[in-house]
Design a protein around this motif. Structure first.
Motif, mmCIF file in Angstrom:
data_model
loop_
_atom_site.group_PDB
_atom_site.id
_atom_site.type_symbol
_atom_site.label_atom_id
_atom_site.label_comp_id
_atom_site.label_asym_id
_atom_site.label_seq_id
_atom_site.Cartn_x
_atom_site.Cartn_y
_atom_site.Cartn_z
ATOM 1 N N TRP A 139 0.906 -0.926 -0.231
ATOM 2 C CA TRP A 139 0.165 0.049 0.084
ATOM 3 C C TRP A 139 0.862 1.347 0.150
ATOM 4 O O TRP A 139 0.280 2.471 -0.531
ATOM 5 C CB TRP A 139 -1.050 0.026 1.220
ATOM 6 N N PHE A 142 1.384 1.781 -3.566
ATOM 7 C CA PHE A 142 0.155 2.115 -4.141
ATOM 8 C C PHE A 142 -0.118 3.559 -3.845
ATOM 9 O O PHE A 142 -0.365 4.439 -4.878
ATOM 10 C CB PHE A 142 -1.116 1.255 -3.576
ATOM 11 N N ALA A 177 -9.717 4.961 4.438
ATOM 12 C CA ALA A 177 -8.597 4.163 3.827
ATOM 13 C C ALA A 177 -8.122 4.863 2.721
ATOM 14 O O ALA A 177 -8.245 4.533 1.484
ATOM 15 C CB ALA A 177 -9.152 2.861 3.488
ATOM 16 N N CYS A 178 -7.461 6.074 3.048
ATOM 17 C CA CYS A 178 -7.441 7.093 2.148
ATOM 18 C C CYS A 178 -6.195 6.785 1.081
ATOM 19 O O CYS A 178 -6.216 7.434 -0.031
ATOM 20 C CB CYS A 178 -7.061 8.480 2.770
ATOM 21 N N GLY A 179 -5.263 5.949 1.484
ATOM 22 C CA GLY A 179 -3.989 5.558 0.718
ATOM 23 C C GLY A 179 -3.498 7.136 0.519
ATOM 24 O O GLY A 179 -2.896 7.827 1.411
ATOM 25 N N HIS A 180 -3.145 7.111 -0.985
ATOM 26 C CA HIS A 180 -2.543 8.552 -1.345
ATOM 27 C C HIS A 180 -3.418 9.672 -0.823
ATOM 28 O O HIS A 180 -2.906 11.157 -0.892
ATOM 29 C CB HIS A 180 -2.395 8.427 -2.736
ATOM 30 N N TYR A 183 -8.221 11.667 -3.446
ATOM 31 C CA TYR A 183 -9.754 12.068 -3.627
ATOM 32 C C TYR A 183 -10.142 12.986 -2.874
ATOM 33 O O TYR A 183 -10.910 14.110 -2.971
ATOM 34 C CB TYR A 183 -10.619 10.871 -3.030
ATOM 35 N N LEU A 199 -7.871 8.507 6.689
ATOM 36 C CA LEU A 199 -7.524 7.476 7.863
ATOM 37 C C LEU A 199 -6.778 6.405 7.013
ATOM 38 O O LEU A 199 -7.332 5.909 5.836
ATOM 39 C CB LEU A 199 -8.919 6.829 8.368
ATOM 40 N N ASP A 200 -5.930 5.849 7.587
ATOM 41 C CA ASP A 200 -5.176 4.655 6.947
ATOM 42 C C ASP A 200 -4.196 4.126 8.057
ATOM 43 O O ASP A 200 -4.107 4.733 9.214
ATOM 44 C CB ASP A 200 -4.454 5.014 5.593
ATOM 45 N N TRP A 201 -3.324 3.242 7.495
ATOM 46 C CA TRP A 201 -2.231 2.415 8.534
ATOM 47 C C TRP A 201 -1.232 3.562 8.535
ATOM 48 O O TRP A 201 -1.192 4.345 7.755
ATOM 49 C CB TRP A 201 -1.792 1.116 7.911
ATOM 50 N N VAL A 204 1.291 4.393 5.624
ATOM 51 C CA VAL A 204 0.735 4.815 4.590
ATOM 52 C C VAL A 204 0.434 6.611 4.749
ATOM 53 O O VAL A 204 0.779 7.229 3.862
ATOM 54 C CB VAL A 204 -0.632 4.336 3.991
ATOM 55 N N GLY A 226 -5.060 3.987 12.007
ATOM 56 C CA GLY A 226 -5.350 2.824 12.640
ATOM 57 C C GLY A 226 -6.464 1.907 11.615
ATOM 58 O O GLY A 226 -6.696 2.340 10.347
ATOM 59 N N ASP A 227 -7.210 1.037 12.390
ATOM 60 C CA ASP A 227 -7.907 0.170 11.682
ATOM 61 C C ASP A 227 -9.254 0.767 11.411
ATOM 62 O O ASP A 227 -9.922 1.309 12.310
ATOM 63 C CB ASP A 227 -8.101 -1.250 12.428
ATOM 64 N N MET A 228 -9.621 0.707 10.239
ATOM 65 C CA MET A 228 -10.881 1.499 9.952
ATOM 66 C C MET A 228 -12.167 0.967 10.532
ATOM 67 O O MET A 228 -13.183 1.324 10.679
ATOM 68 C CB MET A 228 -11.232 1.535 8.348
ATOM 69 N N THR A 243 -13.043 4.864 -1.014
ATOM 70 C CA THR A 243 -12.500 4.485 -2.661
ATOM 71 C C THR A 243 -11.634 3.532 -2.618
ATOM 72 O O THR A 243 -10.781 3.395 -2.027
ATOM 73 C CB THR A 243 -12.003 5.921 -3.152
ATOM 74 N N ASN A 244 -12.242 2.700 -3.638
ATOM 75 C CA ASN A 244 -11.331 1.502 -4.028
ATOM 76 C C ASN A 244 -11.046 0.679 -2.714
ATOM 77 O O ASN A 244 -9.931 0.245 -2.513
ATOM 78 C CB ASN A 244 -10.088 1.908 -4.545
HETATM 79 C C1 LIG Z 1 -6.647 0.250 -2.852
HETATM 80 S S1 LIG Z 1 -5.944 1.329 -1.565
HETATM 81 C C2 LIG Z 1 -7.449 2.630 -1.801
HETATM 82 C C3 LIG Z 1 -6.629 3.970 -1.386
HETATM 83 C C4 LIG Z 1 -7.411 5.057 -1.970
HETATM 84 N N1 LIG Z 1 -8.672 5.006 -1.232
HETATM 85 C C5 LIG Z 1 -7.868 5.117 -3.347
HETATM 86 O O1 LIG Z 1 -9.067 5.006 -3.757
HETATM 87 O O2 LIG Z 1 -6.740 4.904 -4.286
HETATM 88 C C6 LIG Z 1 -6.541 0.483 0.147
HETATM 89 C C7 LIG Z 1 -6.135 1.381 1.196
HETATM 90 O O3 LIG Z 1 -6.902 0.969 2.393
HETATM 91 C C8 LIG Z 1 -5.716 0.702 3.349
HETATM 92 N N2 LIG Z 1 -6.334 -0.185 4.426
HETATM 93 C C9 LIG Z 1 -6.562 -1.502 4.037
HETATM 94 N N3 LIG Z 1 -7.023 -2.039 5.292
HETATM 95 C C10 LIG Z 1 -7.340 -0.964 6.044
HETATM 96 C C11 LIG Z 1 -7.905 -1.028 7.506
HETATM 97 N N4 LIG Z 1 -8.413 -2.096 7.874
HETATM 98 N N5 LIG Z 1 -8.013 0.183 8.104
HETATM 99 C C12 LIG Z 1 -7.209 1.266 7.544
HETATM 100 N N6 LIG Z 1 -6.805 1.350 6.322
HETATM 101 C C13 LIG Z 1 -6.719 0.129 5.321
HETATM 102 C C14 LIG Z 1 -4.467 0.507 2.928
HETATM 103 O O4 LIG Z 1 -3.527 0.747 3.619
HETATM 104 C C15 LIG Z 1 -4.751 1.112 1.468
HETATM 105 O O5 LIG Z 1 -3.988 2.559 1.588
#
Ligand SMILES: C[S@@+](CC[C@H](N)C(=O)[O-])C[C@H]1O[C@@H](n2cnc3c(N)ncnc32)[C@H](O)[C@@H]1O
Length: 341
Positions: A139, A142, A177-180, A183, A199-201, A204, A226-228, A243-244
């Motif tokens: 991730w 990603f 789970a915002c990743g980058h 959005y 929110l994300d780990w 990331v 933390g964990d969503m 998203t995604n």
């Molecule tokens: C496919 S990416 C999506 C990122 C962004 N939202 C996008 O649309 O591209 C999935 C994201 O979910 C995060 N993620 C996965 N499981 C998670 C959890 N249980 N709690 C928080 N974040 C989590 C990952 O670290 C990763 O950044």
């Protein structure tokens, strides 16, 4: 008369068996800097090998294979880039896509997909480390190399929300789970009143923070780590973005997450879901979501690409109503926006 169809079918199947060779080839070219090394001029392989600090015989074999696949051209003793390689595989050029090997051709995906047959037997991931593993290193890549669909899709989300946002007293956004983070940050760039919480780990979030700075919105952005499924989401928010993400989970778990997010959303708020979505067409007419579902099967406990019908059910079961569904031109993505019921 000979029927050419059986031969074409046989060739296609044999090609599928060897598809990984093409993958390895483009990946090796990018990782070794071969395309950058030939960006300005054609070169003799000995000269290029010295510049790249690689074995000349190995490089010549790689270059010939690149010629064979059309990414390189060869005359007398020099190798030069084909027009496609020059346009898309030189890192300093605007069309560059080489960084996407870290996403589309990652070791993580490959290790999981090698065991696709076992995942089918088992009905989910058989690898120890996968998309649901906390702090999954993939991730980070990603988040660093958001896919080509991200920018246009984020703009579309901002376009669709803009008229409604203009009627709001506040624009507080949660990006789960915002990743980058693109959005949420795109919304913040478009709407000066927006404040975004991503929110994300914790591996990331630093990457998202950098992106917020680069997009000039960091003063209106903060993060939850933390964990969503268990972290206190705070709120209430006007908009929640997921998203995604929902395709990583079964319908039941995705609904649980949507319910949590619903509880953190204002009574008249909106949830935005983005992702591959299976529509009404048969898989041969709409292949992308079905092929992506293979990755979800090998890489999650119970995820898959959900259909529009399943999304409608999930919204209804988690307190969201009147979903609008938008296609994103030129991509296999859908944007689904629902109102808190
Ligand atoms: C496919 S990416 C999506 C990122 C962004 N939202 C996008 O649309 O591209 C999935 C994201 O979910 C995060 N993620 C996965 N499981 C998670 C959890 N249980 N709690 C928080 N974040 C989590 C990952 O670290 C990763 O950044």
């Amino acid at each position: 008369m000979t029927d050419s169809k059986p031969d074409a079918g046989r060739a296609r199947i044999l090609g599928m068996m060897q598809g990984y060779r093409d993958t390895s080839l483009v990946r090796a070219g990018v990782e070794l800097g071969v395309f950058d090394g030939l960006a300005e001029a054609g070169l003799d392989p000995e000269v290029l090998a010295k510049r790249l600090d690689v074995d000349a015989r190995g490089l010549t074999i790689l270059l010939n294979a690149l010629v064979a696949t059309g990414l390189m051209e060869h005359d007398s003793s020099e190798y030069r880039l084909s027009p496609d390689a020059a346009r898309y595989l030189v890192s300093a050029r605007p069309g560059y896509v080489g960084h996407l090997t870290r996403i589309l051709a990652s070791d993580w995906e490959w290790d999981a997909l090698k065991l696709l047959h076992e995942a089918v037997r088992h009905g989910g991931a058989v690898v120890d480390t996968h998309a649901e593993t906390p702090n999954f290193r993939y991730w980070e890549d990603f988040a660093k190399h958001a896919t080509l669909a991200t920018g246009p899709t984020a703009e579309l989300v901002a376009d669709r929300l803009a008229p409604w946002l203009s009627t709001r007293d506040s624009v507080d956004v949660l990006d789960v789970a915002c990743g980058h983070g693109i959005y949420g940050f795109t919304l913040a760039r478009r709407e000066p009143r927006a404040r975004v919480r991503g929110l994300d780990w914790d591996n990331v979030v630093p990457i998202a923070r950098r992106n917020a700075e680069e997009m000039g919105v960091d003063e209106r952005v903060d993060f939850l780590i933390g964990d969503m499924f268990t972290t206190d989401l705070g709120g209430p928010y006007d908009v929640a973005l997921i998203t995604n993400v929902l395709h990583h989970f079964s319908q039941e778990d995705a609904t649980t997450l949507l319910k949590r997010v619903g509880e953190a959303t204002k009574p008249d708020g909106r949830v935005v879901v983005v992702g591959f979505t299976v529509g009404d067409q048969s898989p041969d007419r709409d292949p992308a979501p079905h092929l992506f579902s293979l990755l979800m099967l090998t890489w999650t406990r119970a995820g898959e690409v959900h259909s529009e019908r399943v999304y409608r059910e999930m919204f209804a079961q988690s307190g969201f109503a009147r979903p609008e569904i938008h296609t994103v031109p030129g991509t296999p993505m859908r944007v689904l926006i629902a109102e808190r019921a």
